[in-house]
Scaffold this active site. Sequence first.
Site, PDB file in Angstrom:
ATOM      1  N   HIS A  36       0.848  -1.191   0.000  1.00 15.56           N
ATOM      2  CA  HIS A  36       0.000   0.000   0.000  1.00 15.56           C
ATOM      3  C   HIS A  36       0.885   1.243   0.000  1.00 15.56           C
ATOM      4  O   HIS A  36       2.095   1.160   0.229  1.00 15.56           O
ATOM      5  CB  HIS A  36      -0.917   0.011   1.230  1.00 15.56           C
ATOM      6  CG  HIS A  36      -0.147   0.183   2.504  1.00 15.56           C
ATOM      7  ND1 HIS A  36       0.406  -0.880   3.182  1.00 15.56           N
ATOM      8  CD2 HIS A  36       0.203   1.297   3.202  1.00 15.56           C
ATOM      9  CE1 HIS A  36       1.042  -0.435   4.246  1.00 15.56           C
ATOM     10  NE2 HIS A  36       0.951   0.892   4.277  1.00 15.56           N
ATOM     11  N   HIS A 120       5.612   6.208  -1.446  1.00 15.45           N
ATOM     12  CA  HIS A 120       6.302   4.952  -1.751  1.00 15.45           C
ATOM     13  C   HIS A 120       5.440   3.760  -1.342  1.00 15.45           C
ATOM     14  O   HIS A 120       4.474   3.911  -0.597  1.00 15.45           O
ATOM     15  CB  HIS A 120       7.640   4.878  -0.999  1.00 15.45           C
ATOM     16  CG  HIS A 120       7.463   4.762   0.482  1.00 15.45           C
ATOM     17  ND1 HIS A 120       7.198   5.850   1.285  1.00 15.45           N
ATOM     18  CD2 HIS A 120       7.479   3.682   1.305  1.00 15.45           C
ATOM     19  CE1 HIS A 120       7.064   5.440   2.529  1.00 15.45           C
ATOM     20  NE2 HIS A 120       7.230   4.124   2.576  1.00 15.45           N
TER      21      HIS A 120
END
Length: 180
Positions: A36, A120
Amino acid sequence: MRLFLALVPPVEVRRSLLATMHALAGARWQSDAQLHVTLRFIGDVDRHAADALMLALRRERFARIEARLDGFGFFDRRERVDQLWAGLSPRDPLERLHARLDRLCVGIGLEPEGRKYVPHITLARFARTMAPSAEQLAAWLGAQPLLPADTFAFDRLVLMESHMGRDGSVYEPVFEVGME
């Protein structure tokens, strides 16, 4: 409840990332369910704060965000690699959403997030004693094929609860908001 707000990449993107997860000693690779983009870490809150956050999210409208994978990177602590990640671009829409969610959280009484935001997807974590050397990390990075450059969309914002376990964290979706 230990909470965070996240975007979950489409299955094809997660498959591409999972294919890179090998051949780096000491890596605790993330599972598909753990992949995620954290937008806003919230931390430990009581049920009242969680309900207030869900109500505030329900009142908002969020635009879909398009992104693409953009290379690998890492975070370090005290000169040891702590996390290995895949970057995302363009960063601006993700950074703006992060700032908006931070303001929303502060508006319901949560502390502002103090750390710099870097969009990220975490691929691996390392224990202090198992962190790769600069040479090992460079060899791994050099052996990776280019990540797919296809653009993909994030179409839902997810409030996740993190349950700490012996084998790492398990993430449970608590609430979702569609992104239009």
